[in-house]
Design a protein around this motif. Structure first.
Motif, short mmCIF file in Angstrom:
data_model
loop_
_atom_site.label_atom_id
_atom_site.label_comp_id
_atom_site.label_asym_id
_atom_site.label_seq_id
_atom_site.Cartn_x
_atom_site.Cartn_y
_atom_site.Cartn_z
N GLY A 1 0.81 -1.21 0.00
CA GLY A 1 0.00 0.00 0.00
C GLY A 1 0.84 1.25 0.00
O GLY A 1 0.56 2.21 -0.70
N CYS A 2 1.91 1.26 0.76
CA CYS A 2 2.76 2.44 0.85
C CYS A 2 3.47 2.72 -0.46
O CYS A 2 3.58 3.85 -0.89
CB CYS A 2 3.79 2.29 1.96
SG CYS A 2 3.07 2.40 3.60
N SER A 3 3.98 1.67 -1.11
CA SER A 3 4.74 1.91 -2.32
C SER A 3 3.86 2.39 -3.46
O SER A 3 4.29 3.17 -4.29
CB SER A 3 5.49 0.63 -2.72
OG SER A 3 4.57 -0.37 -3.07
N SER A 4 2.61 1.98 -3.52
CA SER A 4 1.76 2.43 -4.62
C SER A 4 1.20 3.83 -4.37
O SER A 4 0.82 4.52 -5.30
CB SER A 4 0.62 1.44 -4.85
OG SER A 4 -0.22 1.41 -3.71
N GLU A 5 1.16 4.26 -3.11
CA GLU A 5 0.62 5.57 -2.80
C GLU A 5 1.71 6.60 -2.55
O GLU A 5 1.41 7.76 -2.31
CB GLU A 5 -0.28 5.47 -1.55
CG GLU A 5 -1.52 4.65 -1.76
CD GLU A 5 -2.30 4.48 -0.48
OE1 GLU A 5 -2.07 5.26 0.46
OE2 GLU A 5 -3.13 3.57 -0.43
N GLY A 6 2.99 6.21 -2.56
CA GLY A 6 4.08 7.12 -2.25
C GLY A 6 4.20 8.24 -3.26
O GLY A 6 3.78 8.13 -4.41
N ALA A 7 4.75 9.36 -2.80
CA ALA A 7 4.97 10.50 -3.69
C ALA A 7 6.02 10.13 -4.74
O ALA A 7 6.90 9.33 -4.49
CB ALA A 7 5.44 11.69 -2.86
N LYS A 8 5.91 10.77 -5.89
CA LYS A 8 6.89 10.50 -6.94
C LYS A 8 7.28 11.80 -7.62
O LYS A 8 6.63 12.83 -7.47
CB LYS A 8 6.33 9.50 -7.95
CG LYS A 8 5.10 9.99 -8.69
CD LYS A 8 4.60 8.94 -9.63
CE LYS A 8 3.34 9.47 -10.31
NZ LYS A 8 2.77 8.53 -11.22
N ARG A 9 8.34 11.74 -8.37
CA ARG A 9 8.87 12.89 -9.07
C ARG A 9 8.04 13.13 -10.33
O ARG A 9 7.91 12.24 -11.17
CB ARG A 9 10.32 12.63 -9.45
CG ARG A 9 10.97 13.81 -10.12
CD ARG A 9 12.38 13.53 -10.54
NE ARG A 9 13.27 13.49 -9.40
CZ ARG A 9 14.54 13.12 -9.47
NH1 ARG A 9 15.05 12.74 -10.61
NH2 ARG A 9 15.28 13.11 -8.39
N GLU A 10 7.49 14.33 -10.44
CA GLU A 10 6.70 14.69 -11.61
C GLU A 10 7.41 15.70 -12.50
O GLU A 10 6.98 15.96 -13.61
CB GLU A 10 5.34 15.23 -11.17
CG GLU A 10 4.50 14.20 -10.44
CD GLU A 10 3.18 14.78 -9.95
OE1 GLU A 10 2.70 15.76 -10.53
OE2 GLU A 10 2.65 14.23 -8.97
N PHE A 11 8.49 16.31 -12.01
CA PHE A 11 9.20 17.32 -12.80
C PHE A 11 10.24 16.67 -13.70
O PHE A 11 10.66 15.54 -13.48
CB PHE A 11 9.85 18.36 -11.88
CG PHE A 11 10.86 17.81 -10.92
CD1 PHE A 11 12.19 17.63 -11.30
CD2 PHE A 11 10.51 17.51 -9.61
CE1 PHE A 11 13.13 17.14 -10.41
CE2 PHE A 11 11.44 17.02 -8.71
CZ PHE A 11 12.76 16.83 -9.11
N THR A 12 10.64 17.40 -14.73
CA THR A 12 11.68 16.95 -15.64
C THR A 12 13.01 17.54 -15.20
O THR A 12 13.11 18.75 -14.97
CB THR A 12 11.37 17.41 -17.09
OG1 THR A 12 10.10 16.87 -17.46
CG2 THR A 12 12.43 16.94 -18.05
N VAL A 13 14.02 16.72 -15.08
CA VAL A 13 15.34 17.17 -14.65
C VAL A 13 15.96 18.00 -15.78
O VAL A 13 16.01 17.55 -16.92
CB VAL A 13 16.23 15.97 -14.29
CG1 VAL A 13 17.65 16.41 -13.96
CG2 VAL A 13 15.63 15.17 -13.15
N PRO A 14 16.44 19.22 -15.47
CA PRO A 14 17.02 20.06 -16.51
C PRO A 14 18.34 19.51 -17.06
O PRO A 14 19.05 18.78 -16.35
CB PRO A 14 17.23 21.41 -15.81
CG PRO A 14 17.13 21.16 -14.37
CD PRO A 14 16.41 19.87 -14.16
N LYS A 15 18.65 19.89 -18.28
CA LYS A 15 19.91 19.48 -18.91
C LYS A 15 20.96 20.58 -18.78
O LYS A 15 22.10 20.40 -19.19
CB LYS A 15 19.67 19.15 -20.38
CG LYS A 15 18.78 17.94 -20.58
CD LYS A 15 18.55 17.67 -22.05
CE LYS A 15 17.47 16.67 -22.26
NZ LYS A 15 17.80 15.32 -22.24
N ALA A 16 20.56 21.74 -18.22
CA ALA A 16 21.48 22.86 -18.03
C ALA A 16 21.09 23.62 -16.77
O ALA A 16 19.92 23.66 -16.39
CB ALA A 16 21.45 23.78 -19.24
N LEU A 17 22.08 24.21 -16.14
CA LEU A 17 21.87 25.11 -15.00
C LEU A 17 22.56 26.42 -15.32
O LEU A 17 23.76 26.43 -15.62
CB LEU A 17 22.45 24.52 -13.72
CG LEU A 17 21.84 23.22 -13.21
CD1 LEU A 17 22.61 22.70 -12.00
CD2 LEU A 17 20.37 23.42 -12.86
N CYS A 18 21.83 27.51 -15.30
CA CYS A 18 22.38 28.84 -15.61
C CYS A 18 23.05 28.87 -16.98
O CYS A 18 24.10 29.47 -17.16
CB CYS A 18 23.36 29.28 -14.54
SG CYS A 18 22.56 29.91 -13.06
#
Length: 179
Positions: free
Chosen positions: A21-38
């Motif tokens: 139950g915990c693993s199916s309801e756990g929070a997950k990453r919805e954002f896309t990791v950037p390929k560049a910073l600044c």
């Protein structure tokens, strides 16, 4: 004996149900990791390992610029700063080890690229040395700091700071000499 094994069986079943139950309801990453910073390309796989494992939105805020001699990028996940990346032109002669030690108080460091890159699980620093004909004698320092709820990871930080530094070097960051 029989009731003991029954209790263990029921306990194991309940534990399995809770774990599922915990693993199916756990929070997950919805954002896309950037390929560049600044505006600097980064190894996104290494960056991904340092960012929180959950969250819905990522933003990268930039301040400063080459005309000011410094740049600061704040990486935010769901409006919480999880990483800061700074770059500045400094007087020649300091070391990456001193920068990481004095700025982030990290003295247990790994070293790469003949000491021009140092890192630990929660931070890294590097120097690009500017020497030679037509450029100011100076260094360009980079400092990366992982903040909670970011995830410290020594190997990922090493890859990130080396990749970031290589991208900076390709941009030829040294100031031209005037006069």
């Amino acid at each position: 004996m029989r009731s003991s094994s029954y209790a263990w069986g029921v306990g194991a079943l309940l534990l399995a149900m809770v774990g599922t139950g915990c693993s199916s309801e756990g929070a997950k990453r919805e954002f896309t990791v950037p390929k560049a910073l600044c505006g600097v390309s980064v190894p996104s796989r290494a960056l991904s390992r340092l960012l929180p494992s959950d969250g819905t939105r990522i933003s990268v805020l930039k301040d400063g610029g080459s005309e000011k001699g410094w740049t600061l990028c704040q990486v935010k996940v769901d409006e919480k700063t999880v990483m800061e990346v700074s770059q500045e032109w400094i007087v020649a002669g300091d070391t990456a080890r001193n920068i990481l030690g004095h700025r982030l108080t990290i003295w247990q460091q790994k070293s790469a690229d003949v000491g021009s890159v140092v890192y630990a699980a929660q931070g890294g620093a590097s120097l690009v040395r500017c020497r030679g004909k037509g450029v100011q004698k100076e260094d360009v320092s980079t400092l990366i700091d992982v903040l909670k709820p970011g995830r410290p990871d020594e190997a990922a930080m090493g890859q990130l700071v080396r990749g970031y530094t290589k991208s900076i070097e390709e941009k030829n960051p040294c100031h031209p000499r005037h006069g």
